[in-house]
Design a protein around this motif. Structure first.
Motif, short mmCIF file in Angstrom:
data_model
loop_
_atom_site.label_atom_id
_atom_site.label_comp_id
_atom_site.label_asym_id
_atom_site.label_seq_id
_atom_site.Cartn_x
_atom_site.Cartn_y
_atom_site.Cartn_z
N CYS A 35 13.87 -1.39 -9.88
CA CYS A 35 12.53 -2.48 -10.55
C CYS A 35 12.64 -3.69 -9.52
N SER A 36 11.88 -3.32 -8.44
CA SER A 36 11.29 -4.30 -7.57
C SER A 36 10.27 -3.66 -6.95
N ALA A 37 9.70 -5.06 -6.02
CA ALA A 37 8.20 -4.84 -5.46
C ALA A 37 8.31 -3.81 -4.36
N GLN A 38 9.65 -3.88 -3.70
CA GLN A 38 9.79 -2.89 -2.47
C GLN A 38 9.94 -1.29 -3.12
N MET A 39 10.48 -1.12 -4.29
CA MET A 39 10.53 0.43 -4.52
C MET A 39 9.36 0.75 -5.11
N ALA A 40 8.30 -0.07 -5.95
CA ALA A 40 7.09 0.04 -6.35
C ALA A 40 6.40 0.69 -5.08
N LYS A 41 6.52 -0.49 -3.77
CA LYS A 41 5.47 -0.11 -2.71
C LYS A 41 6.06 1.47 -2.08
N ARG A 42 7.56 1.61 -2.06
CA ARG A 42 7.99 2.85 -1.50
C ARG A 42 7.34 3.97 -2.58
N MET A 43 7.36 4.06 -3.74
CA MET A 43 6.92 5.11 -4.61
C MET A 43 5.54 5.17 -4.47
N ALA A 44 4.87 4.17 -4.36
CA ALA A 44 3.23 4.19 -4.08
C ALA A 44 2.87 4.90 -2.84
N HIS A 45 3.69 4.66 -1.81
CA HIS A 45 3.48 5.26 -0.57
C HIS A 45 3.89 6.88 -0.59
N ARG A 46 4.98 7.25 -1.27
CA ARG A 46 5.28 8.57 -1.59
C ARG A 46 4.21 9.25 -2.29
N ALA A 47 3.74 8.72 -3.08
CA ALA A 47 2.65 9.40 -3.95
C ALA A 47 1.32 9.33 -3.04
N PHE A 48 0.91 8.59 -2.39
CA PHE A 48 -0.22 8.53 -1.61
C PHE A 48 0.08 9.81 -0.46
N GLY A 91 17.95 -10.17 -16.15
CA GLY A 91 16.81 -10.66 -15.66
C GLY A 91 15.67 -10.68 -16.58
N GLU A 92 14.48 -11.00 -16.10
CA GLU A 92 13.19 -10.78 -17.03
C GLU A 92 12.63 -9.58 -17.27
N HIS A 93 11.98 -9.58 -18.43
CA HIS A 93 11.13 -7.97 -18.30
C HIS A 93 10.12 -8.14 -17.65
N ARG A 94 9.73 -7.25 -16.69
CA ARG A 94 8.76 -7.34 -15.50
C ARG A 94 8.44 -6.08 -15.19
N CYS A 95 7.27 -5.62 -14.48
CA CYS A 95 6.82 -4.71 -13.83
C CYS A 95 6.36 -5.13 -12.63
N TYR A 96 6.33 -4.02 -11.61
CA TYR A 96 5.79 -3.97 -10.38
C TYR A 96 4.81 -2.96 -10.21
N ILE A 97 3.54 -3.21 -9.86
CA ILE A 97 2.59 -2.00 -9.56
C ILE A 97 2.17 -1.92 -8.18
N ALA A 98 2.19 -0.94 -7.57
CA ALA A 98 1.65 -0.63 -6.21
C ALA A 98 0.40 0.11 -6.05
N ALA A 99 -0.73 0.15 -5.38
CA ALA A 99 -1.48 1.15 -5.12
C ALA A 99 -1.65 1.06 -3.71
N TRP A 100 -1.52 2.50 -3.19
CA TRP A 100 -1.36 2.63 -1.67
C TRP A 100 -2.64 3.50 -1.41
N ARG A 101 -3.34 3.02 -0.29
CA ARG A 101 -4.37 3.82 0.29
C ARG A 101 -4.46 3.63 1.57
N GLU A 103 -5.91 2.16 3.91
CA GLU A 103 -6.31 0.78 4.49
C GLU A 103 -5.10 -0.04 4.05
N GLY A 104 -4.13 0.47 3.33
CA GLY A 104 -2.92 -0.71 3.09
C GLY A 104 -2.67 -0.33 1.65
N CYS A 105 -1.60 -1.36 1.11
CA CYS A 105 -1.21 -1.44 -0.23
C CYS A 105 -1.48 -2.71 -0.82
N THR A 106 -1.90 -2.46 -2.05
CA THR A 106 -2.06 -3.50 -3.07
C THR A 106 -0.82 -3.83 -4.00
#
Length: 132
Positions: A35-48, A91-101, A103-106
């Motif tokens: 549960c991290s921004a980096q993991m969400a980004k890695r997962m979105a890149h893999r999904a892309f 830690g806090e209850h949280r979520c990280y969401i990444a959208a990869w295309r 042109e880059g990642c949001t």
């Protein structure tokens, strides 16, 4: 996600690698902090990457020249969250969401107030709405 008729024209694949082992296998590399921004980004890149592979295969099957044809827009979306559970979270209850295309990642990040004492279902609904 798939409750709307015609979803198959938009959604190519949905994968939920829930355990650490499943996530590591899906990514093709060890998953340390789920549960991290980096993991969400890695997962979105893999999904892309998967979306591009699927779109290329579909184009080939239709007899299109993948190198010269315009493929539909590929988008990889990923979410990783730490929400209400049957055990206490440090830690806090949280979520990280990444959208990869191409042109880059949001990135999106949301912290949920633990003091609100929401149910698992309530927190899942909040995170799901943010993903959609």
């Amino acid at each position: 996600l798939l409750g709307v008729p015609g979803a198959s024209k938009t959604v190519l694949e949905a994968t939920v690698p829930y355990s650490t082992t499943a996530l590591s296998m899906w990514l093709g590399e060890p998953a340390k902090s789920a549960c991290s921004a980096q993991m969400a980004k890695r997962m979105a890149h893999r999904a892309f990457e998967r979306a591009v592979q699927i779109l290329e295969r579909e184009s080939e099957e239709q007899g299109l020249d993948v190198a010269s044809s315009e493929l539909p827009v590929a988008l990889g979306v990923a979410c990783t969250a730490s929400i209400v559970s049957n055990r206490v979270h440090r830690g806090e209850h949280r979520c990280y969401i990444a959208a990869w295309r191409k042109e880059g990642c949001t990135m999106y990040h949301l912290e949920l107030d633990k003091e609100r004492h929401r149910s698992r279902l309530d927190e899942e609904a909040i995170v799901s709405r943010l993903v959609i």
